[in-house]
Scaffold this motif. Structure first.
Motif, PDB file in Angstrom:
ATOM      1  N   THR A   1       0.848  -1.197   0.000  1.00  0.00           N
ATOM      2  CA  THR A   1       0.000   0.000   0.000  1.00  0.00           C
ATOM      3  C   THR A   1       0.876   1.238   0.000  1.00  0.00           C
ATOM      4  O   THR A   1       2.094   1.148   0.147  1.00  0.00           O
ATOM      5  N   THR A   2       0.258   2.395  -0.118  1.00  0.00           N
ATOM      6  CA  THR A   2       1.015   3.649  -0.069  1.00  0.00           C
ATOM      7  C   THR A   2       1.036   4.246   1.333  1.00  0.00           C
ATOM      8  O   THR A   2       1.565   5.340   1.527  1.00  0.00           O
ATOM      9  N   GLU A   3       0.483   3.544   2.306  1.00  0.00           N
ATOM     10  CA  GLU A   3       0.475   4.046   3.684  1.00  0.00           C
ATOM     11  C   GLU A   3       1.907   4.070   4.224  1.00  0.00           C
ATOM     12  O   GLU A   3       2.616   3.061   4.170  1.00  0.00           O
ATOM     13  N   THR A   4       2.317   5.202   4.761  1.00  0.00           N
ATOM     14  CA  THR A   4       3.677   5.380   5.244  1.00  0.00           C
ATOM     15  C   THR A   4       4.079   4.287   6.233  1.00  0.00           C
ATOM     16  O   THR A   4       5.165   3.737   6.153  1.00  0.00           O
ATOM     17  N   GLY A   5       3.208   3.941   7.165  1.00  0.00           N
ATOM     18  CA  GLY A   5       3.532   2.948   8.178  1.00  0.00           C
ATOM     19  C   GLY A   5       3.656   1.532   7.664  1.00  0.00           C
ATOM     20  O   GLY A   5       4.141   0.653   8.375  1.00  0.00           O
ATOM     21  N   ASP A   6       3.220   1.271   6.445  1.00  0.00           N
ATOM     22  CA  ASP A   6       3.284  -0.072   5.873  1.00  0.00           C
ATOM     23  C   ASP A   6       4.619  -0.382   5.210  1.00  0.00           C
ATOM     24  O   ASP A   6       4.901  -1.542   4.895  1.00  0.00           O
ATOM     25  N   PHE A   7       5.447   0.619   4.967  1.00  0.00           N
ATOM     26  CA  PHE A   7       6.722   0.388   4.301  1.00  0.00           C
ATOM     27  C   PHE A   7       7.725  -0.244   5.262  1.00  0.00           C
ATOM     28  O   PHE A   7       7.838   0.167   6.419  1.00  0.00           O
ATOM     29  N   VAL A   8       8.443  -1.241   4.780  1.00  0.00           N
ATOM     30  CA  VAL A   8       9.498  -1.901   5.544  1.00  0.00           C
ATOM     31  C   VAL A   8      10.736  -2.003   4.649  1.00  0.00           C
ATOM     32  O   VAL A   8      10.638  -1.932   3.422  1.00  0.00           O
ATOM     33  N   ASP A   9      11.884  -2.184   5.285  1.00  0.00           N
ATOM     34  CA  ASP A   9      13.114  -2.355   4.520  1.00  0.00           C
ATOM     35  C   ASP A   9      13.033  -3.626   3.682  1.00  0.00           C
ATOM     36  O   ASP A   9      12.541  -4.661   4.142  1.00  0.00           O
ATOM     37  N   VAL A  10      13.506  -3.542   2.461  1.00  0.00           N
ATOM     38  CA  VAL A  10      13.539  -4.702   1.569  1.00  0.00           C
ATOM     39  C   VAL A  10      14.648  -5.640   2.050  1.00  0.00           C
ATOM     40  O   VAL A  10      15.776  -5.197   2.292  1.00  0.00           O
ATOM     41  N   PRO A  11      14.366  -6.932   2.210  1.00  0.00           N
ATOM     42  CA  PRO A  11      15.416  -7.879   2.600  1.00  0.00           C
ATOM     43  C   PRO A  11      16.577  -7.844   1.600  1.00  0.00           C
ATOM     44  O   PRO A  11      16.373  -7.676   0.396  1.00  0.00           O
ATOM     45  N   ALA A  12      17.781  -8.022   2.117  1.00  0.00           N
ATOM     46  CA  ALA A  12      18.987  -7.949   1.285  1.00  0.00           C
ATOM     47  C   ALA A  12      18.923  -8.875   0.075  1.00  0.00           C
ATOM     48  O   ALA A  12      19.436  -8.537  -0.992  1.00  0.00           O
ATOM     49  N   ALA A  13      18.285 -10.031   0.216  1.00  0.00           N
ATOM     50  CA  ALA A  13      18.205 -10.992  -0.888  1.00  0.00           C
ATOM     51  C   ALA A  13      17.387 -10.464  -2.062  1.00  0.00           C
ATOM     52  O   ALA A  13      17.497 -10.971  -3.173  1.00  0.00           O
TER      53      ALA A  13
END
Length: 128
Positions: free
Chosen positions: A60-72
């Motif tokens: 989603t575009t909700e700010t709180g939903d963004f997480v760091d992308v796993p290195a893989a």
């Protein structure tokens, strides 16, 4: 068409400017594209600025939903601490609909930086 120009879209991600704090770019919608790479360019670093860059993703575009992308799921040549007058690329290999770039600050004063998103593998080409 098979030419590269007609098969990629570019979008301003981080306007070139002197950055003195951590920041995140706006969400980028990947709905009509199969891949994205962010091109990051740096300039002068002031006051021993210690900045890094990473990708984040979300459904989603909700700010709180963004997480760091796993290195893989990231292909990158960016070091932990960005260097002055350099260029880097960060490619996303995940499946989430939205991505964004996060500029991190571990210390120091500032860095001149900017970034462009290059979207490729369009579902419908040529890209306008």
């Amino acid at each position: 068409m098979k030419d590269l120009f007609s098969n990629v879209r570019v979008a301003a991600a981080l306007a070139p400017a002197v950055q003195s704090s951590a920041t995140t770019t706006a969400a980028l919608d990947l709905r009509d594209f199969g891949s994205v790479v962010y091109a990051v360019e740096t300039g002068v670093i002031a006051g021993s600025g210690d900045f890094g860059v990473k990708l984040q993703h979300s459904d989603t575009t909700e700010t709180g939903d963004f997480v760091d992308v796993p290195a893989a799921l990231v292909a990158s040549n960016a070091p932990a601490t960005l260097e002055a007058s350099s260029a880097y690329k960060l490619g996303y290999k995940g499946t989430k609909r939205y991505t964004r770039l996060a500029l991190t600050k571990a210390g120091g004063t500032s860095i001149a930086a900017g970034a462009t998103a290059i979207l490729a593998e369009p579902k419908l080409a040529p890209v306008a």
